[in-house]
Design a protein around this motif. Sequence first.
Motif, short mmCIF file in Angstrom:
data_model
loop_
_atom_site.label_atom_id
_atom_site.label_comp_id
_atom_site.label_asym_id
_atom_site.label_seq_id
_atom_site.Cartn_x
_atom_site.Cartn_y
_atom_site.Cartn_z
N ALA A 193 67.83 56.15 0.10
CA ALA A 193 67.67 54.71 -0.14
C ALA A 193 66.65 54.45 -1.24
CB ALA A 193 67.27 54.01 1.15
N TYR A 195 66.89 58.47 6.37
CA TYR A 195 67.55 58.53 5.06
C TYR A 195 66.77 57.76 3.99
CZ TYR A 195 71.80 60.55 7.14
OH TYR A 195 72.71 61.36 7.77
N TRP A 196 65.47 57.67 4.20
CA TRP A 196 64.64 56.87 3.30
C TRP A 196 64.63 57.40 1.87
CZ3 TRP A 196 60.03 58.26 0.73
CH2 TRP A 196 59.55 59.54 1.02
N ASN A 236 73.04 50.76 -0.66
CA ASN A 236 72.29 49.68 -0.02
C ASN A 236 70.87 49.59 -0.57
OD1 ASN A 236 73.78 48.16 2.17
ND2 ASN A 236 74.31 50.25 2.71
N GLY A 237 70.26 50.74 -0.88
CA GLY A 237 68.95 50.72 -1.52
C GLY A 237 69.01 50.07 -2.89
N ALA A 258 66.41 52.22 6.48
CA ALA A 258 66.95 53.53 6.11
C ALA A 258 66.49 54.63 7.05
CB ALA A 258 66.55 53.86 4.67
N ILE A 304 68.22 55.59 11.97
CA ILE A 304 68.90 55.09 10.77
C ILE A 304 69.82 53.96 11.18
CG2 ILE A 304 70.37 55.72 8.82
CD1 ILE A 304 69.66 58.69 9.57
N LEU A 338 63.08 48.08 3.63
CA LEU A 338 64.08 49.08 3.29
C LEU A 338 63.78 50.39 4.02
CD1 LEU A 338 66.45 50.21 1.60
CD2 LEU A 338 64.78 50.69 -0.22
N TYR A 392 73.09 52.11 6.73
CA TYR A 392 72.51 53.14 5.87
C TYR A 392 72.97 54.56 6.23
CZ TYR A 392 69.48 49.75 3.65
OH TYR A 392 69.03 48.69 2.91
N ALA A 424 73.40 54.83 2.10
CA ALA A 424 71.96 54.62 1.94
C ALA A 424 71.61 54.31 0.48
CB ALA A 424 71.19 55.84 2.42
#
Length: 459
Positions: free
Chosen positions: A44, A40-41, A193-194, A37, A182, A33, A186, A190
């Motif tokens: 997410a 944009y972690w 999807n996370g 991402a 990214i 993940l 995402y 984001a």
Amino acid sequence: MKQTLSIRKYLLIGSLIFGMLFGAGNLIFPVHLGQMAGAYWLAATGGFLFSGVLLPLMAILAISITRAKGIYDLARPNGHWYALLFLILVHATLGPLFATPRTATVPYTIGFASHIPANLNWVGLLIYSAIFFGLVYYFSSKETSITTIIGKVLNPLFLLMLLAIFLLAAISPLGKASTTTITAAYQHAAWTNGFLQGYNTMDALAALAFGVTVITAIRSFKLKNDRQVAIATAKGGAVGIIGIALIYIGLIYLGATSLHHFTMAENGGITLAQIAHFYLGTFGDALLATLATVGCLTTAMGLVVAFAQDFHKRFPKVSYQRFLLFNCGLSFVVANLGLNRIITWSTPVLMFLYPLAITLIILGIASPLFNNDRLVYRLTTGLTLIPAFFDMVNNLPAILRATAPAQWLINLASHFLPFFNLGFGWLTFGIAGFGLGLAGHFLLNRQASTAPTMQGERD
């Protein structure tokens, strides 16, 4: 007489829950993940923690509030046959069809496969999985030993090994997550999807299934009152799941920063192996193999014990030991199909089961509001079933998804189900069912309360 548990025992319960929940998917999916991402972690991560941490905690709370002893009791307001079918589907998913075999294929794939010639990997997996499930069966044979084995021995060892990797990454970071690429999916979704990636951990389903195991362990501490057992379950669950949340954040961050040194991998297991080798070389490879094996062993034990306990309770003519042996044996067979096949076929099943599990969890928590009225349960579940089926079709393996009937169903759902393309087609239907159920409950109660007054006026 009121009985309370010590802080040490709450920590032991939390450790038990942590050990059973954290395993195969919890290692590979957060890292992957992070790679998907990129910058944009954080967004997410928010979605992933909601479905991967908050939902399992809510599942344990639902069991506490309803005082259920497992999946069947929690789903029983929907009817005996629905509860039994839901129990079988969840345990088949967590058991020999998907999650339990994955506990062997993941550590083998990330810790051993790269060191064995490709044409001999099937032999390596065969030997590894045979030893793995042999140990799982041996340790799980006695139900009373599970708290000691998981809580006091394997968990601390697992945490120490994982902490070593985190410390090295903190001292010498791979790079800044905020500057990584990214992926297209995402860039605009984001969080959602996370959230959907959190399904792959199967932890909400596992938390429902482990209810009976946790309660058995808690009762061994001489707590007999149902209310005391429920409170201990909630407190211990919070301890274990908060620990999982912290590890998720670290793993997702590692995945995001890894893009500075490694390309996007097919799964998080490959990335973990690369990170361990980057910091520790060959020793890192051995460390990761051990870490993954220990972590997945604890999860496998929790899965097979919960499976055997629940099925023995529903079908008492078959012994606990036979159910345990059946699960371990079939899991060994399925594991040898390979990790990629297991993940591919588990996705549509999870997209079907998770909406049903989420609504069931919410219904359990909210049940005091409507006195556990079956009408609310059945309307909510019935309406959720419809979009859950379409979500399952939309996530079938490519060869099945491409067929004409599947494409027709997907196009139909895309036009008529709000949020279907985001994977949340069930949301509006579930809310509508819950609202209609509550309205019906209060309306019928109001009519029942006014009926005697009207009868008295006529008399």
